[in-house]
Design an enzyme around this catalytic site. Structure first.
Site, short mmCIF file in Angstrom:
data_model
loop_
_atom_site.label_atom_id
_atom_site.label_comp_id
_atom_site.label_asym_id
_atom_site.label_seq_id
_atom_site.Cartn_x
_atom_site.Cartn_y
_atom_site.Cartn_z
N LYS A 36 -124.24 -7.16 131.08
CA LYS A 36 -123.44 -7.16 129.86
C LYS A 36 -123.58 -8.50 129.14
O LYS A 36 -123.74 -9.53 129.79
CB LYS A 36 -121.95 -7.01 130.21
CG LYS A 36 -121.54 -5.64 130.70
CD LYS A 36 -120.04 -5.64 131.03
CE LYS A 36 -119.61 -4.30 131.61
NZ LYS A 36 -119.67 -3.19 130.65
N ARG A 39 -119.47 6.01 137.07
CA ARG A 39 -119.75 7.43 137.35
C ARG A 39 -120.49 7.61 138.67
O ARG A 39 -120.40 8.66 139.29
CB ARG A 39 -120.49 8.05 136.16
CG ARG A 39 -121.80 7.42 135.83
CD ARG A 39 -122.29 7.76 134.41
NE ARG A 39 -121.58 6.97 133.39
CZ ARG A 39 -121.81 7.07 132.08
NH1 ARG A 39 -122.73 7.92 131.63
NH2 ARG A 39 -121.14 6.33 131.23
N1 BES Z 1 -116.51 -0.74 132.86
C1 BES Z 1 -117.28 -0.28 131.77
C2 BES Z 1 -116.44 0.41 130.70
C3 BES Z 1 -115.46 -0.44 129.95
C4 BES Z 1 -115.84 -1.05 128.77
C5 BES Z 1 -114.16 -0.56 130.38
C6 BES Z 1 -114.93 -1.81 128.05
C7 BES Z 1 -113.24 -1.33 129.68
C8 BES Z 1 -113.62 -1.95 128.50
C9 BES Z 1 -118.35 0.71 132.23
O1 BES Z 1 -118.80 0.55 133.51
C10 BES Z 1 -119.50 0.56 131.30
O2 BES Z 1 -120.03 -0.50 131.24
N2 BES Z 1 -119.86 1.64 130.61
C11 BES Z 1 -120.93 1.61 129.70
C12 BES Z 1 -121.67 2.93 129.81
C13 BES Z 1 -123.01 2.95 129.14
C14 BES Z 1 -123.95 1.95 129.79
C15 BES Z 1 -123.57 4.34 129.23
C16 BES Z 1 -120.37 1.43 128.28
O3 BES Z 1 -119.28 1.91 128.01
O4 BES Z 1 -121.01 0.76 127.48
ZN ZN Z 2 -120.40 -0.86 133.67
#
Ligand code: BES
Ligand code: ZN
Ligand code: ZN
Length: 492
Positions: A263, A337
């Site tokens: 990230k 997931r």
């Molecule tokens: N933990 C994150 C989701 C999240 C984002 C929670 C912001 C709280 C605040 C999750 O694991 C994630 O990173 N999801 C990705 C999915 C994508 C790579 C398909 C996302 O939401 O960008």
């Molecule tokens: Zn994630």
């Protein structure tokens, strides 16, 4: 908070120092008015409330000296009729703001015993503070008693229920607020084992070796990049009188860096909140056990730390989930997931009547619904059950679809399914739900999918702005009261 004296009474207390009496303020015909109350507020008569800063705006609070050293707190309550939910919010807001009071007495209009107990519940939710890591320790809590004036009789059991719920919500908030250097899969599992000893539940912790023998390929894959190995914690509550079985599955990423699909710096801040689902299903089962509800409950906490390293999973790796399905990992940041797939598979094996998973799953949830509505997806029967329970608890959920046509976006050239669609963010929250659905087993009795609901709380788990109602800044403890209400509904 456990020592807080809580009561609902008709008896008007004598004014004394340290006591704050909360009266509601509304506006009628353009004029500030006190809401219906029973204590003697004659010393307020003749005061120009508006010039003292009193307002009917929700949560506005002005203190005015009362008789014998007591203090009146004039609390803005808006102009709508007060119901259970607004009273819970007002109770919390007053308790949070009146942090120097020894006793708070609420004198607000209540229509029934649920209204009265809601004020108490709100007050308990509102006084909770995370004993944070500041080097100068926070001021000691001085509040010793909360009294609600009401002509409606409230049983000790109802007050005890609110106390149990507020304690559990507070524990979720504390766990989630804990910094990620202090909370990781092993330490989380140890906390569960220690705290659960006081409850009628059985705890089983699967370490990385056991996860391997038991084929939890999703949890292992996500955890393999961290020096702090993953865990699956299974908590079982099985009272003799149980007729139904509820399975709860929680995403427990103790920190989500994104892994190799790392990230950006700004998006990584806050990712300690990524274990909220696990904390919620953990405290929900303890609350259900404390309430001695006649229902079997099993909670699965899927714990891993998602880190980039030489041992981390790569994009294009193929892993095998507990139920035998293979997943091509295209984005290592779609890790929730993967751990939930294992948890949902394991839950399905036990053939419960209902599976509910809770997860801070997608940033898309926050984009779609903001930070006050949790997203709800799943089978129709389960969705209605969750909607009713959320409504009953005053928590906000919104039903979102699981469009079947999205499934083909997750087609992989080399495995049963991919974990993400690269290059597209369309319907990201729904796509995550569609992925999870693949890991729900079918009922041996009906041949149909086991009733299942998925709560994406990525928007609601953490409140980045100032506190409001019973929602503090930081970890909110959302969804816990809804889960307990689901269990209560199934126990009837
Ligand atoms: N933990 C994150 C989701 C999240 C984002 C929670 C912001 C709280 C605040 C999750 O694991 C994630 O990173 N999801 C990705 C999915 C994508 C790579 C398909 C996302 O939401 O960008
Ligand atoms: Zn994630
Ligand atoms: Zn995550």
């Amino acid at each position: 908070m456990t020592n807080l004296k809580l009561s609902v009474t008709q008896k008007i207390p004598a004014f004394k120092a340290g006591q704050v009496l909360v009266l509601g303020v509304t506006t009628e015909a353009g004029k500030l008015q006190l809401r219906e109350h029973s204590i003697d507020a004659s010393t307020l008569v003749g005061l120009d409330l508006a010039s003292l800063g009193v307002s009917s705006k929700q949560e506005a609070l002005v203190r005015i000296p009362g008789p014998n050293g007591a203090v009146f707190a004039l609390l803005g309550t808006g102009t709508d009729e007060l119901d259970e939910d607004s009273l819970r919010e007002l109770g919390a807001s007053a308790a949070r703001q009146l942090n120097a009071a020894r006793e708070i007495v609420f004198d607000l209009p209540t229509d029934d015993e649920r209204d009265a107990v809601s004020i108490l519940e709100g007050a308990m939710l509102g006084v909770h503070r995370y004993s944070s890591a500041f080097s100068k320790s926070a001021k000691k809590e001085v509040l010793a008693a909360v009294t609600v004036l009401s002509e409606h009789k409230v049983s000790g059991g109802q007050i005890q229920r609110s106390r149990i719920l507020a304690r559990a919500v507070g524990r979720v908030r504390d766990l989630v607020n804990t910094p990620p250097n202090l909370l990781f899969p092993k330490s989380f599992a140890e906390i569960v084992s220690a705290e659960s000893k006081d409850f009628d539940v059985k705890v089983t912790v699967l370490d990385e070796k056991a996860l391997k023998t038991e084929k939890f390929g999703g949890i292992l894959a996500v955890g393999q990049g961290s020096s702090r190995p993953p865990r699956l914690v299974k908590i079982e509550y099985k009272p003799k009188k149980a007729k139904k079985h509820l399975a709860l599955v929680g995403k427990g990423i103790t920190f989500d860096t994104g892994g190799i699909s790392i990230k950006p710096a700004a998006s990584m801040v806050g990712m300690k909140y990524d274990m909220t689902g696990a904390a919620t299903v953990y405290q929900a089962i303890l609350a259900i056990a404390a309430l001695e509800l006649p229902i079997q409950v099993t909670s699965y906490l899927c714990l891993a730390e998602n880190m980039p390293s030489g041992t981390a999973i790569r994009p294009n790796d193929v892993i095998t989930i507990r139920n035998g399905k293979t997943v091509e990992v295209l984005n290592t940041d779609a890790e929730g997931r993967l751990v939930l797939a294992d948890g949902l598979s394991a839950a399905s094996e036990e053939q419960p009547n209902l599976i509910v998973d809770v997860a801070t799953l997608t940033g898309a949830a926050r984009v779609a619904l903001g930070d006050r509505y949790s997203a709800l997806m799943g089978t129709a029967d389960a969705v209605s059950e969750l909607e009713a329970a959320a409504f009953d608890s005053g928590e906000l959920v919104w039903h979102m679809p699981l469009p079947v046509e999205l499934r083909s976006r997750l087609d992989s050239d080399v495995a049963d399914i991919a974990n993400a669609k690269i290059g597209s963010t369309a319907g990201g929250m729904l796509l995550a739900g569609v992925f999870l659905k693949e890991f729900i087993g079918s009922s041996k009795k009906t041949g149909k999918m086991i009733p299942w609901a998925h709560l994406d709380i990525a928007g609601t788990a953490n409140n980045e702005s100032a506190a409001y109602g019973y929602t503090p800044k930081g970890a909110t403890g959302v969804a816990l009261r809804t889960l307990v209400s689901v269990a209560e509904g199934m126990s009837r």
